[in-house]
Design a protein around this motif. Structure first.
Motif, PDB file in Angstrom:
ATOM      1  N   GLY A  60       6.371  58.574  89.802  1.00 40.34           N
ATOM      2  CA  GLY A  60       7.756  58.866  89.421  1.00 40.34           C
ATOM      3  C   GLY A  60       8.736  58.443  90.492  1.00 40.34           C
ATOM      4  O   GLY A  60       9.793  57.851  90.193  1.00 40.34           O
ATOM      5  N   ASP A  61       8.383  58.743  91.752  1.00 45.27           N
ATOM      6  CA  ASP A  61       9.263  58.343  92.860  1.00 45.27           C
ATOM      7  C   ASP A  61       9.392  56.823  92.942  1.00 45.27           C
ATOM      8  O   ASP A  61      10.496  56.292  93.153  1.00 45.27           O
ATOM      9  CB  ASP A  61       8.705  58.889  94.185  1.00 45.27           C
ATOM     10  CG  ASP A  61       8.805  60.409  94.292  1.00 45.27           C
ATOM     11  OD1 ASP A  61       9.580  61.008  93.504  1.00 45.27           O
ATOM     12  OD2 ASP A  61       8.099  60.986  95.148  1.00 45.27           O
ATOM     13  N   LEU A  62       8.264  56.131  92.765  1.00 46.12           N
ATOM     14  CA  LEU A  62       8.293  54.671  92.851  1.00 46.12           C
ATOM     15  C   LEU A  62       9.048  54.058  91.679  1.00 46.12           C
ATOM     16  O   LEU A  62       9.721  53.021  91.848  1.00 46.12           O
ATOM     17  CB  LEU A  62       6.860  54.122  92.909  1.00 46.12           C
ATOM     18  CG  LEU A  62       6.150  54.308  94.258  1.00 46.12           C
ATOM     19  CD1 LEU A  62       4.677  53.970  94.143  1.00 46.12           C
ATOM     20  CD2 LEU A  62       6.819  53.430  95.328  1.00 46.12           C
ATOM     21  N   MET A 122       7.268  47.077  93.340  1.00 50.17           N
ATOM     22  CA  MET A 122       6.492  46.827  92.114  1.00 50.17           C
ATOM     23  C   MET A 122       4.991  46.843  92.410  1.00 50.17           C
ATOM     24  O   MET A 122       4.204  47.391  91.636  1.00 50.17           O
ATOM     25  CB  MET A 122       6.905  45.485  91.494  1.00 50.17           C
ATOM     26  CG  MET A 122       8.290  45.499  90.855  1.00 50.17           C
ATOM     27  SD  MET A 122       8.772  43.850  90.248  1.00 50.17           S
ATOM     28  CE  MET A 122       7.564  43.614  88.944  1.00 50.17           C
ATOM     29  N   GLU A 123       4.610  46.222  93.535  1.00 51.61           N
ATOM     30  CA  GLU A 123       3.195  46.181  93.890  1.00 51.61           C
ATOM     31  C   GLU A 123       2.669  47.581  94.192  1.00 51.61           C
ATOM     32  O   GLU A 123       1.566  47.956  93.775  1.00 51.61           O
ATOM     33  CB  GLU A 123       2.987  45.261  95.104  1.00 51.61           C
ATOM     34  CG  GLU A 123       3.196  43.786  94.769  1.00 51.61           C
ATOM     35  CD  GLU A 123       3.135  42.905  96.002  1.00 51.61           C
ATOM     36  OE1 GLU A 123       3.184  43.466  97.132  1.00 51.61           O
ATOM     37  OE2 GLU A 123       3.062  41.667  95.856  1.00 51.61           O
ATOM     38  N   ARG A 124       3.455  48.368  94.923  1.00 50.20           N
ATOM     39  CA  ARG A 124       3.029  49.739  95.222  1.00 50.20           C
ATOM     40  C   ARG A 124       2.959  50.574  93.946  1.00 50.20           C
ATOM     41  O   ARG A 124       2.040  51.376  93.770  1.00 50.20           O
ATOM     42  CB  ARG A 124       3.991  50.384  96.215  1.00 50.20           C
ATOM     43  CG  ARG A 124       3.805  49.891  97.643  1.00 50.20           C
ATOM     44  CD  ARG A 124       4.498  50.792  98.639  1.00 50.20           C
ATOM     45  NE  ARG A 124       5.941  50.677  98.544  1.00 50.20           N
ATOM     46  CZ  ARG A 124       6.780  51.708  98.537  1.00 50.20           C
ATOM     47  NH1 ARG A 124       6.323  52.948  98.568  1.00 50.20           N
ATOM     48  NH2 ARG A 124       8.088  51.511  98.464  1.00 50.20           N
ATOM     49  N   LEU A 125       3.919  50.370  93.051  1.00 48.47           N
ATOM     50  CA  LEU A 125       3.915  51.104  91.792  1.00 48.47           C
ATOM     51  C   LEU A 125       2.698  50.737  90.950  1.00 48.47           C
ATOM     52  O   LEU A 125       2.041  51.617  90.370  1.00 48.47           O
ATOM     53  CB  LEU A 125       5.204  50.811  91.011  1.00 48.47           C
ATOM     54  CG  LEU A 125       5.296  51.428  89.611  1.00 48.47           C
ATOM     55  CD1 LEU A 125       5.172  52.951  89.670  1.00 48.47           C
ATOM     56  CD2 LEU A 125       6.604  51.019  88.934  1.00 48.47           C
ATOM     57  N   GLU A 129      -0.023  53.337  89.723  1.00 49.14           N
ATOM     58  CA  GLU A 129      -0.280  53.505  88.284  1.00 49.14           C
ATOM     59  C   GLU A 129      -1.756  53.269  87.971  1.00 49.14           C
ATOM     60  O   GLU A 129      -2.327  53.958  87.108  1.00 49.14           O
ATOM     61  CB  GLU A 129       0.608  52.551  87.488  1.00 49.14           C
ATOM     62  CG  GLU A 129       2.062  52.980  87.431  1.00 49.14           C
ATOM     63  CD  GLU A 129       2.942  52.007  86.672  1.00 49.14           C
ATOM     64  OE1 GLU A 129       3.985  52.429  86.150  1.00 49.14           O
ATOM     65  OE2 GLU A 129       2.579  50.810  86.618  1.00 49.14           O
ATOM     66  N   GLY A 130      -2.372  52.317  88.682  1.00 53.34           N
ATOM     67  CA  GLY A 130      -3.806  52.090  88.503  1.00 53.34           C
ATOM     68  C   GLY A 130      -4.613  53.297  88.937  1.00 53.34           C
ATOM     69  O   GLY A 130      -5.566  53.713  88.253  1.00 53.34           O
TER      70      GLY A 130
END
Length: 246
Positions: A60-62, A122-125, A129-130
């Motif tokens: 959510g934060d990301l 985006m990469e961290r998100l 998410e994975g």
């Protein structure tokens, strides 16, 4: 001294066997291996619940951070688009057009920096998410496993409950002819002696204590009328004398 016919004393021994069987069924139901497995699975699910909550918070934060990064990039793009439109129109003084060109260069650099930030978020998100998807899948698998084990447990308990009901019915029939005072004595001893109030005396050995009865005590028991209750000195349990008592 409490009295009971040899037949009633033998019936007490049979009653004890039924109560012992009931105790065993209760113990078996309470200690089924499924209970421990369900506790283990529930503990693992609780750990996953904590991890999932933390992962959802991070996602959510990301997502909010990504939305801001996208908004920042879009604002720069919009500003650059407006400046480019003004520059393309040729309207304004030479100084104004030169200032626009300079600003477009700065905006291009700013856009590049912001797009790098956006890509990093985006990469961290995507990674989070994975992780969240993996945790959720693992939780669902544990939930299914627990449901299967609970079904096994319930089936086992249903069988044990049916067996216990049958034994209780036999117990009612076994206890019905016995004198109330004798039953009260039996119940009182059961409560005090760990569930076993009555044991057989066989070949001079007390099954209440598992020990041979001393000779003097054995002689005393042998001389006691058959309708008088005798007790094991070591265990305090009623001793029932059968044909093989001595």
């Amino acid at each position: 001294m409490t009295k009971a016919t040899p037949q009633d004393q033998k019936r007490l021994l049979d009653l004890q066997a039924l109560d012992t069987k009931l105790d065993q069924l209760t113990h078996k139901a309470r200690t089924l291996p499924q209970h421990a497995r369900i506790t283990e699975l529930s503990g693992r699910m609780a750990d996953l619940d904590t991890a999932i909550a933390a992962s959802r918070t991070a996602v959510g934060d990301l997502r909010r951070e990504l939305a801001k990064a996208e908004s920042d990039v879009q604002q720069v793009r919009d500003r650059a688009a407006r400046d480019q439109a003004r520059l393309d129109s040729g309207a304004g003084s030479a100084n104004d057009l030169q200032a626009l060109q300079s600003e477009l260069v700065s905006l291009g650099k700013r856009q590049g920096d912001l797009e790098e930030v956006e890509l990093e978020v985006m990469e961290r998100l995507e990674a989070h998410e994975g992780t969240l998807a993996e945790l959720t899948t693992a939780h669902a698998a544990l939930l299914n496993d627990r449901a299967a084990v609970e079904a096994e447990r319930d089936a086992e308990i249903a069988v044990l409950t049916q067996q216990a009901q049958q034994v209780r019915a036999e117990r009612v029939a076994m206890a019905e002819p016995l004198d109330d005072k004798l039953l009260a004595l039996y119940d009182r001893l059961r409560g005090r002696l760990g569930g076993v109030a009555v044991a057989a005396l066989r070949r001079g050995r007390s099954e209440g204590s598992g020990m041979p009865v001393p000779g003097t005590e054995l002689a005393k028991i042998k001389a006691t009328p058959e309708d008088e209750i005798v007790y094991c000195e070591d265990s305090g349990r009623i001793l029932v004398r059968g044909e093989d008592a001595f």
